[in-house]
Scaffold this active site. Sequence first.
Site, PDB file in Angstrom:
ATOM      1  N   ASP A 145      39.554  37.838  36.684  1.00 38.01           N
ATOM      2  CA  ASP A 145      38.932  37.723  35.357  1.00 38.01           C
ATOM      3  C   ASP A 145      37.411  37.865  35.391  1.00 38.01           C
ATOM      4  OD1 ASP A 145      41.500  37.251  34.379  1.00 38.01           O
ATOM      5  OD2 ASP A 145      41.309  35.085  34.681  1.00 38.01           O
ATOM      6  N   GLY A 205      45.379  40.721  33.566  1.00 40.65           N
ATOM      7  CA  GLY A 205      45.067  40.806  32.141  1.00 40.65           C
ATOM      8  C   GLY A 205      43.658  41.333  32.025  1.00 40.65           C
ATOM      9  N   HIS A 206      43.525  42.575  31.589  1.00 37.77           N
ATOM     10  CA  HIS A 206      42.219  43.221  31.538  1.00 37.77           C
ATOM     11  C   HIS A 206      41.872  43.532  30.085  1.00 37.77           C
ATOM     12  CE1 HIS A 206      43.189  44.705  35.892  1.00 37.77           C
ATOM     13  NE2 HIS A 206      42.961  43.416  35.826  1.00 37.77           N
ATOM     14  N   GLN A 223      43.349  41.067  40.029  1.00 40.16           N
ATOM     15  CA  GLN A 223      43.056  39.750  40.602  1.00 40.16           C
ATOM     16  C   GLN A 223      41.680  39.763  41.291  1.00 40.16           C
ATOM     17  OE1 GLN A 223      46.604  40.995  41.419  1.00 40.16           O
ATOM     18  NE2 GLN A 223      46.836  40.227  39.366  1.00 40.16           N
ATOM     19  N   LYS A 273      36.729  43.131  35.303  1.00 43.25           N
ATOM     20  CA  LYS A 273      37.063  44.417  35.944  1.00 43.25           C
ATOM     21  C   LYS A 273      37.451  45.468  34.901  1.00 43.25           C
ATOM     22  CE  LYS A 273      40.260  42.288  38.304  1.00 43.25           C
ATOM     23  NZ  LYS A 273      39.948  40.902  37.972  1.00 43.25           N
TER      24      LYS A 273
HETATM   25  P1  GDP Z   1      39.441  41.151  34.287  1.00 45.38           P
HETATM   26  O1  GDP Z   1      40.768  40.510  34.515  1.00 45.38           O
HETATM   27  O2  GDP Z   1      38.561  41.124  35.495  1.00 45.38           O
HETATM   28  O3  GDP Z   1      39.540  42.523  33.692  1.00 45.38           O
HETATM   29  O4  GDP Z   1      38.698  40.249  33.212  1.00 45.38           O
HETATM   30  P2  GDP Z   1      39.341  39.689  31.831  1.00 45.38           P
HETATM   31  O5  GDP Z   1      39.389  40.820  30.866  1.00 45.38           O
HETATM   32  O6  GDP Z   1      40.569  38.920  32.098  1.00 45.38           O
HETATM   33  O7  GDP Z   1      38.250  38.613  31.438  1.00 45.38           O
HETATM   34  C1  GDP Z   1      36.930  38.957  31.202  1.00 45.38           C
HETATM   35  C2  GDP Z   1      36.564  38.603  29.739  1.00 45.38           C
HETATM   36  O8  GDP Z   1      35.174  38.648  29.581  1.00 45.38           O
HETATM   37  C3  GDP Z   1      37.130  39.597  28.725  1.00 45.38           C
HETATM   38  O9  GDP Z   1      37.440  38.912  27.558  1.00 45.38           O
HETATM   39  C4  GDP Z   1      35.980  40.565  28.508  1.00 45.38           C
HETATM   40  O10 GDP Z   1      36.007  41.164  27.222  1.00 45.38           O
HETATM   41  C5  GDP Z   1      34.799  39.648  28.640  1.00 45.38           C
HETATM   42  N1  GDP Z   1      33.588  40.261  29.196  1.00 45.38           N
HETATM   43  C6  GDP Z   1      33.461  41.241  30.135  1.00 45.38           C
HETATM   44  N2  GDP Z   1      32.172  41.454  30.434  1.00 45.38           N
HETATM   45  C7  GDP Z   1      31.454  40.595  29.672  1.00 45.38           C
HETATM   46  C8  GDP Z   1      30.053  40.312  29.545  1.00 45.38           C
HETATM   47  O11 GDP Z   1      29.200  40.874  30.209  1.00 45.38           O
HETATM   48  N3  GDP Z   1      29.718  39.321  28.656  1.00 45.38           N
HETATM   49  C9  GDP Z   1      30.629  38.646  27.923  1.00 45.38           C
HETATM   50  N4  GDP Z   1      30.198  37.703  27.097  1.00 45.38           N
HETATM   51  N5  GDP Z   1      31.952  38.881  28.024  1.00 45.38           N
HETATM   52  C10 GDP Z   1      32.345  39.842  28.896  1.00 45.38           C
HETATM   53  P1  IMO Z   2      43.195  39.705  36.651  1.00 38.69           P
HETATM   54  O1  IMO Z   2      43.539  41.080  37.151  1.00 38.69           O
HETATM   55  C1  IMO Z   2      43.188  35.398  37.300  1.00 38.69           C
HETATM   56  C2  IMO Z   2      46.544  33.727  39.565  1.00 38.69           C
HETATM   57  C3  IMO Z   2      47.507  32.826  38.802  1.00 38.69           C
HETATM   58  C4  IMO Z   2      47.921  31.885  39.921  1.00 38.69           C
HETATM   59  C5  IMO Z   2      47.977  32.788  41.138  1.00 38.69           C
HETATM   60  C6  IMO Z   2      49.370  33.284  41.479  1.00 38.69           C
HETATM   61  O2  IMO Z   2      43.265  39.561  35.183  1.00 38.69           O
HETATM   62  O3  IMO Z   2      41.897  39.255  37.232  1.00 38.69           O
HETATM   63  P2  IMO Z   2      50.988  35.107  40.384  1.00 38.69           P
HETATM   64  O4  IMO Z   2      51.587  35.196  39.038  1.00 38.69           O
HETATM   65  O5  IMO Z   2      50.133  36.283  40.750  1.00 38.69           O
HETATM   66  O6  IMO Z   2      51.980  34.799  41.463  1.00 38.69           O
HETATM   67  O7  IMO Z   2      50.002  33.817  40.319  1.00 38.69           O
HETATM   68  O8  IMO Z   2      47.142  33.896  40.840  1.00 38.69           O
HETATM   69  N1  IMO Z   2      46.336  35.063  38.976  1.00 38.69           N
HETATM   70  C7  IMO Z   2      45.243  35.433  38.313  1.00 38.69           C
HETATM   71  N2  IMO Z   2      44.141  34.722  37.958  1.00 38.69           N
HETATM   72  N3  IMO Z   2      43.255  36.719  37.013  1.00 38.69           N
HETATM   73  C8  IMO Z   2      44.331  37.449  37.377  1.00 38.69           C
HETATM   74  O9  IMO Z   2      44.385  38.781  37.217  1.00 38.69           O
HETATM   75  C9  IMO Z   2      45.407  36.800  38.026  1.00 38.69           C
HETATM   76  N4  IMO Z   2      46.607  37.205  38.501  1.00 38.69           N
HETATM   77  C10 IMO Z   2      47.157  36.145  39.096  1.00 38.69           C
HETATM   78  O10 IMO Z   2      46.853  32.171  37.747  1.00 38.69           O
HETATM   79  O11 IMO Z   2      46.887  30.939  40.142  1.00 38.69           O
HETATM   80 MG    MG Z   3      41.995  39.072  33.679  1.00 40.93          MG
END
Ligand code: GDP
Ligand code: IMO
Ligand code: MG
Length: 429
Positions: free
Chosen positions: A13, A40-41, A223, A16
Amino acid sequence: MANVTVIGAQWGDEGKGKIVDWLAARADVVVRFQGGHNAGHTLVVGNTTYKLSLLPSGIVTGTLSLIGNGVVLDPWALRDEITRLEGQGVTITPANFGIADNCPLILPLHRDLDGLREAAAGSGKIGTTGRGIGPAYEDKVGRRAIRVCDLSHLDELEPQLDRLCAHHDALRAGFGEPPVDRAALVAELRAIAPFVLQYAQPVWKRLNEAKKAGAKILFEGAQGVLLDVDHGTYPFVTSSNTVSGTVASGSGMGPSSAGFVLGIVKAYTTRVGSGPFPTELEDETGELLGRKGHEFGTVTARKRRCGWFDAVLVRQTCALSGVTGIALTKIDVLDGFEKILICTAYRLHGELIDYLPASAQDQAAVEPVYEEIDGWEGSTVGARSWANLPAQAIKYIRRIEELIECPVASVSTSPERDDTILVRDPFAG
Ligand code: GDP
Ligand code: IMO
Ligand code: MG
């Protein structure tokens, strides 16, 4: 080498998806190489928010998007995600999307087992996403998996189903569950097969041909390195290798294809699920970070745990993944903090150490050693050049670079695609 590998350098999170979407406009191909729909992206483009779990984040820009063999694929989740994205106007056809024919499938029995195990684990609960990721990877390594290519041989799968069901029926009996309903499983696979098979192809071959033609390939990690099954906070990890080295085995290209390794790093730290987290803030400051950063999981809507930036961890993950440069995200979330803390070392049983040790017991026992820097006045939100950043914010970024021993290649200042400062173009090598 014009390729770029994007990996998360913390616990996932990090942002990416936003960075891959931003880079995808300059890539010819985007490839997922590990993980599954536990990812979850979130991508924000103008007024539209896209949430992707299995589809590569290049799909929104229309860049050729491929799922490599290192991914575990839930065909039903894929169908739902494609339907949802199409509803948002995204075009997904065999012309711009492909799946490796040697990709293992996540089946309903994997999701069942994930849930049963977690429910039985007591204090050892991992807090998985419940998507069946771990059980599906176990079956792959156990040589029991049903793979994408098997969907065109459903009448000849007897031996594979025997192996799979012998294993799962024994496990299910232990949990008091009925045996796998083989007929129902085959019927479900038969119904979904044409949908999956329209995208199936030898991705390794497609990629190697693209390479010969001089294509720019963008590898999209899911991840983060601290969730890597070898190098992460084991056993509180996911079941795949999330380090950059997985690009090769998870896509079918050689290790030299990784190119520029871009580590995505959040300006503070978050984690979802159980496990050690040295800089976690279980107080009002942690709540504030979560509120300002909207730190709720994309996949499970769980509240993310929040804490200060941990330079020890990121120095370690950059080394483990050979990170060339980092994309620092969410710096805007730190706007308005009077003081900001950075963890620079740990204290373990009175001794100072500069890395995260391997044992879960030691990981839980380390205490962060902090240095404090002044926050900044003014806003970084939406900044697209260094000139728009307060001097003190630049000081924070420079201090992070110094501590993690890795340069900043870009800085992200909001969820929006173009609110990004480019310092060094990863595609330029
Ligand atoms: P990922 O799993 O690495 O793709 O990240 P996620 O999408 O799960 O979580 C990142 C969250 O931060 C998302 O809701 C993005 O829209 C948000 N985000 C990404 N870059 C920035 C930033 O520079 N500032 C803020 N405030 N939010 C951001
Ligand atoms: P993105 O790509 C954050 C965490 C779960 C749990 C552990 C194992 O959005 O960054 P699993 O279902 O993979 O066996 O769970 O890994 N986890 C993540 N945490 N971002 C993710 O993906 C994750 N994918 C798995 O919360 O702790
Ligand atoms: Mg994510």
